[in-house]
Design an enzyme around this catalytic site. Structure first.
Site, PDB file in Angstrom:
ATOM      1  N   VAL A 112      -1.914  -1.419   8.331  1.00  0.00           N
ATOM      2  CA  VAL A 112      -3.212  -1.712   8.019  1.00  0.00           C
ATOM      3  C   VAL A 112      -3.910  -2.501   9.185  1.00  0.00           C
ATOM      4  O   VAL A 112      -3.423  -3.226   9.929  1.00  0.00           O
ATOM      5  CB  VAL A 112      -3.469  -2.884   6.905  1.00  0.00           C
ATOM      6  CG1 VAL A 112      -4.854  -3.236   6.703  1.00  0.00           C
ATOM      7  CG2 VAL A 112      -2.748  -2.215   5.666  1.00  0.00           C
ATOM      8  N   GLY A 172     -21.661   1.442  -0.530  1.00  0.00           N
ATOM      9  CA  GLY A 172     -21.640   2.302   0.801  1.00  0.00           C
ATOM     10  C   GLY A 172     -22.707   2.067   1.635  1.00  0.00           C
ATOM     11  O   GLY A 172     -23.380   2.982   1.947  1.00  0.00           O
ATOM     12  N   SER A 173     -22.904   0.760   2.132  1.00  0.00           N
ATOM     13  CA  SER A 173     -23.902   0.577   3.048  1.00  0.00           C
ATOM     14  C   SER A 173     -23.822   1.346   4.161  1.00  0.00           C
ATOM     15  O   SER A 173     -24.718   1.626   4.920  1.00  0.00           O
ATOM     16  CB  SER A 173     -24.234  -0.961   3.341  1.00  0.00           C
ATOM     17  OG  SER A 173     -23.059  -1.644   3.916  1.00  0.00           O
ATOM     18  N   HIS A 199     -13.991  -2.040  10.498  1.00  0.00           N
ATOM     19  CA  HIS A 199     -13.375  -3.345  10.166  1.00  0.00           C
ATOM     20  C   HIS A 199     -14.124  -4.264  10.655  1.00  0.00           C
ATOM     21  O   HIS A 199     -14.724  -4.601  11.855  1.00  0.00           O
ATOM     22  CB  HIS A 199     -11.867  -3.490  10.723  1.00  0.00           C
ATOM     23  CG  HIS A 199     -11.241  -4.671  10.471  1.00  0.00           C
ATOM     24  ND1 HIS A 199     -10.830  -5.100   8.837  1.00  0.00           N
ATOM     25  CD2 HIS A 199     -11.113  -6.062  11.046  1.00  0.00           C
ATOM     26  CE1 HIS A 199     -10.255  -6.166   8.791  1.00  0.00           C
ATOM     27  NE2 HIS A 199     -10.423  -6.447   9.966  1.00  0.00           N
ATOM     28  N   ASN A 244     -11.951   4.120  10.505  1.00  0.00           N
ATOM     29  CA  ASN A 244     -12.395   2.988   9.429  1.00  0.00           C
ATOM     30  C   ASN A 244     -13.196   2.049  10.475  1.00  0.00           C
ATOM     31  O   ASN A 244     -12.892   2.079  11.752  1.00  0.00           O
ATOM     32  CB  ASN A 244     -11.190   2.325   9.199  1.00  0.00           C
ATOM     33  CG  ASN A 244     -11.662   1.191   8.141  1.00  0.00           C
ATOM     34  OD1 ASN A 244     -12.306   1.204   7.321  1.00  0.00           O
ATOM     35  ND2 ASN A 244     -10.707   0.007   8.543  1.00  0.00           N
ATOM     36  N   MET A 267     -12.204   0.816  -0.758  1.00  0.00           N
ATOM     37  CA  MET A 267     -11.103  -0.301  -1.148  1.00  0.00           C
ATOM     38  C   MET A 267     -10.017   0.095  -1.724  1.00  0.00           C
ATOM     39  O   MET A 267      -9.363  -0.495  -2.790  1.00  0.00           O
ATOM     40  CB  MET A 267     -11.779  -1.154  -2.109  1.00  0.00           C
ATOM     41  CG  MET A 267     -13.260  -1.674  -1.459  1.00  0.00           C
ATOM     42  SD  MET A 267     -13.064  -2.521   0.049  1.00  0.00           S
ATOM     43  CE  MET A 267     -12.148  -4.220  -0.283  1.00  0.00           C
TER      44      MET A 267
END
Length: 225
Positions: free
Chosen positions: A150, A18-19, A115, A113, A96
């Site tokens: 997605v 979880g950077s 991406h 999110n 994920m």
């Protein structure tokens, strides 16, 4: 300065270290940042990010997807944890698992999110290798609201980085990840302060509240005037 009571409460979903969660935690620790992390949830009990969150005093919860009979039951358990902590905005940070329409609808316009591409280009996986194969000169990352399809949904913010001669997927990924760590907290701050507001399929940005958006990155560099 934003008062603690007024801060937007975040729930961060991770699957590994979880950077981006750590970058959000660092931003949230700064005085005046308009959001705080109410909890970190991982779908794997051994996710390294759980321990990292705990070390920072952030409630960390394992909701292992393998412990539930189906996806909706798993997502209902996550939702219960998020709601119990008053979460207002859910941030995917290396989570994920594909989310069901049920969860996406339940958190509609409260689920974002990050991406690793400049959407709508390069949706899905292997974004860096695909960008290099196409010979692009600019790559980057996008923060967007989540929709059922997605890597779609209204775009909040984007950051561009140069593609350099000799880049590999790994070297490009590292450069983009650095940009992600800055972009995610910036996007969250815009949402939390109302500088970015989602309306249907678009996000409206208030230029008076979004800061200086005049800087642009070009590669190769533009000649000096």
């Amino acid at each position: 300065m934003t008062s603690a009571a007024a801060k937007r409460r975040l729930g961060v979903l991770i699957s590994g270290r979880g950077s981006n969660m750590l970058a959000l935690a660092a931003a949230a620790a700064e005085p005046g940042f308009p959001a705080e992390i109410a909890c970190v949830i991982a779908n794997k009990a051994d996710a390294a990010g759980l321990g990292l969150a705990t070390a920072r005093g952030i409630p960390a919860i394992a909701v292992a997807h393998r412990d539930y009979p189906d996806k909706v039951a798993f997502e209902q358990a996550m939702t219960a944890e998020l709601e119990a902590r008053g979460v207002e905005l859910v941030c995917l940070a290396g989570f994920m698992r594909l989310l069901s329409p049920w969860f996406i609808d339940r958190w509609r316009d409260r689920l974002i999110n990050i991406h690793p591409s400049l959407l709508p280009a390069y949706k899905g996986l292997d974004t860096h290798a695909r960008a290099l194969a196409d010979g692009v000169r600019i790559a980057g990352c996008t923060v967007h609201y989540v929709r059922a399809e997605v890597d779609t949904g209204p775009i909040v913010a984007q950051a561009a980085v140069p593609v350099l001669p000799g880049d590999t997927p790994d070297s490009l990924a590292a450069r983009i990840l650095t940009a992600e760590h800055r972009l995610y907290s910036y996007a969250v701050a815009m949402i939390a302060t109302g500088a970015a507001v989602v309306h249907g399929d678009r996000v409206d940005i208030d230029p008076a509240r979004a800061g200086d958006g005049t800087a642009r990155l070009f590669a190769p560099a533009l000649p000096a005037l």
